[in-house]
Structure formats: C-alpha cells, structure tokens
Design an enzyme around this catalytic site. Structure first.
Site, mmCIF file in Angstrom:
data_model
loop_
_atom_site.group_PDB
_atom_site.id
_atom_site.type_symbol
_atom_site.label_atom_id
_atom_site.label_comp_id
_atom_site.label_asym_id
_atom_site.label_seq_id
_atom_site.Cartn_x
_atom_site.Cartn_y
_atom_site.Cartn_z
ATOM 1 N N ASP A 67 0.817 -1.219 0.000
ATOM 2 C CA ASP A 67 0.000 0.000 0.000
ATOM 3 C C ASP A 67 0.845 1.261 0.000
ATOM 4 O O ASP A 67 2.061 1.220 0.223
ATOM 5 C CB ASP A 67 -0.967 -0.014 1.198
ATOM 6 C CG ASP A 67 -0.355 -0.582 2.470
ATOM 7 O OD1 ASP A 67 0.886 -0.617 2.557
ATOM 8 O OD2 ASP A 67 -1.109 -0.987 3.356
ATOM 9 N N HIS A 138 -7.560 -5.245 9.885
ATOM 10 C CA HIS A 138 -7.250 -4.916 8.484
ATOM 11 C C HIS A 138 -5.935 -5.552 8.046
ATOM 12 O O HIS A 138 -5.040 -5.775 8.859
ATOM 13 C CB HIS A 138 -7.281 -3.394 8.227
ATOM 14 C CG HIS A 138 -6.137 -2.618 8.788
ATOM 15 N ND1 HIS A 138 -6.270 -1.366 9.339
ATOM 16 C CD2 HIS A 138 -4.813 -2.892 8.873
ATOM 17 C CE1 HIS A 138 -5.097 -0.917 9.719
ATOM 18 N NE2 HIS A 138 -4.193 -1.826 9.459
ATOM 19 N N GLU A 143 -10.028 -2.447 5.030
ATOM 20 C CA GLU A 143 -10.685 -2.202 6.309
ATOM 21 C C GLU A 143 -11.904 -3.127 6.449
ATOM 22 O O GLU A 143 -12.391 -3.677 5.454
ATOM 23 C CB GLU A 143 -11.133 -0.740 6.373
ATOM 24 C CG GLU A 143 -9.992 0.265 6.207
ATOM 25 C CD GLU A 143 -9.108 0.370 7.456
ATOM 26 O OE1 GLU A 143 -9.333 -0.374 8.429
ATOM 27 O OE2 GLU A 143 -8.193 1.211 7.436
#
Ligand code: F6R
Length: 250
Positions: A67, A138, A143
């Site tokens: 990410d 998560h 999420e």
C-alpha cells in the site's frame, strides 16, 4: 496454517527473517510482497544484517508493497516508499528499479490501480506476501466490511486506522485520508503468506482472525482459507490463540 511462537519481538523478527530468507535462497529471483508498519521492522533489520554480511542477496528479487498513502510522494518522510528505503531497500543490494509501490502522486487513481495489478501479473505473481494485522483486523488498507473480491483499489481510511497511524505524523490532521492498497483478492493470490504479530495489544485480533469466523468484518480472517499461511508471533500476541488450543510448531 503453521504457527511459530517466539519468546519476544526479537525472536519473532528472526523467525520471520528466516522464512523470507529461505524464499530468497530457494528462488533468488522471487517476488516478495512487503508491508510497512512497526511489526516487520525487526525482520527487515535482520535481513539487512545478513545481506551486509554477504549471507543473502536480493540482487534479483522484485518487491511489491501492499500500500501507499494517496497524496504523499516518495520523498515525504511518512510515505511508504520512504519507509521502505529507510528500513530495507537502502540497506540491501536490491536494484531500486526492482522495488515497486503504488504511486501516491499518480494523477489518475483508477489507472494507477490497474497499472499496479498489471505489474504484479507481469512479474508472475507474488511468491511470498508479508502481512501485519491492524487492531481492527485490516490487512494492507483493507478495512472491515470491504469486499473480499477486490484487486488494487483506493480506500478511505477508517477513523481507527487514522488514529493508529497518527503516531507517525506530527498531528492526526496530517494523516492522509485515503490510500492505495492491494485488495484481498490480490493478497489471496500470493503463493505463500507470512503474517507477523507482536505484543499483547494484538492478542485479541490474532485470536479473532485465526480462530474466529471468516467474515469481512475481520478482513484478516480470510487468511484461514489460504492454503499456505505461516503466522509468526511472539508469546504476548499469540497468548489467546494458544490458550484456545491452537497448535504451535515451535
Ligand atoms: C502496512 C499495512 C498495515 C499494517 C498494519 C499493522 O503496509 O498495510 O496493514 O501491516 O496496520 O501495523 P503495525 O505493524 O504497525 O501494527
């Protein structure tokens, strides 16, 4: 799933480093999926040490990170690209061109997500994906309550994740509100997964993720359905799992 339990954070980090190093030794051109956050830092230090000693080489490895914050460029000290350079890439012999993260400054979010998924496919997929777990379950920035079927996508961060990540920023207001993340689908397509957990504050979520029901409310619970997961934790983080009778290999 295999569970390795170490006495403390240092032991857990060495175990995790052993598993990552084994993948690199067996296939020196492997594709590693990597994570940021506090938990993997010790493993990254251990890998850096082994590389500096000449015991391990990343010269043919490719990496894809989970990410990146939307809006932060690679020179921003809180960007994940910066974190990876500081904690791993700058300490090992990996060519910078072999290291990949979503581009937080990409002008077109949809195009950036497609580019990232295409890149992972062109690299031949991920051989080993390293994951930490958030307090809300998560993985990456996936999420609770997000679909399990997504590839790389843009997410709005939940308040609990903004609060957890505020420790890295001067104020909570500075925490970006959006991020790019590999989706659960991308993560589940990795050929092997290594989850690292440390500390008593992760005991409850480790238990819910690996012994609770598989549900989008606990995104990490999907890992119960992956055929090749290793959970590497310290005693404090694994205490609740072990009390409930989970089998530990060592
Ligand atoms: C990091 C990431 C996050 C973290 C998780 C746990 O790239 O995607 O899912 O793995 O928030 O973070 P730590 O290790 O700081 O507890």
């Amino acid at each position: 799933m295999r569970i390795y339990c170490a006495k403390d954070y240092e032991g857990m980090s060495r175990r995790a480093a052993n598993i990552i190093a084994a993948h690199v030794v067996v296939d020196p051109a492997c594709v590693l999926g990597l994570a940021t956050g506090s938990t993997p830092v010790g493993a990254y230090q251990e890998l850096s040490r082994r590389c500096a000693q000449g015991d391990l080489s990343f010269s043919r490895v490719h990496t894809v990170n989970l990410d990146e914050y939307v809006g932060l460029g690679s020179e921003h000290p809180q960007s994940y690209r910066y974190f990876m350079r500081k904690n791993l890439f700058g300490q090992i012999d990996i060519p910078p061109a072999n290291t990949h993260l979503p581009d937080g400054l990409a002008p077109d979010a949809e195009a950036e997500c497609s580019r990232y998924d295409r890149l992972i496919r062109e690299l031949g997929g991920i051989d080993l994906q390293l994951l930490g777990i958030g307090h809300n379950g998560h993985i990456g920035f996936n999420e609770p309550d997000q679909a399990f079927t997504l590839g790389t996508h843009q997410v709005r961060l939940t308040q609990s994740t903004i609060e957890a990540n505020a420790r890295f920023f001067a104020t909570e207001a500075e925490v970006p509100r959006a991020a790019y993340t590999m989706g659960i689908k991308t993560i589940m397509q990795a050929r092997a997964i290594l989850v690292v957990v440390s500390g008593a504050e992760k005991a409850d979520i480790a238990y819910r993720a690996f012994l609770g029901p598989v549900t989008p409310q606990v995104p990490a619970s999907i890992l119960q359905l992956h055929p090749h997961v290793t959970l590497c934790g310290d005693l404090a983080a694994l205490s609740k799992l072990m009390e409930a009778g989970a089998e530990v290999c060592g």
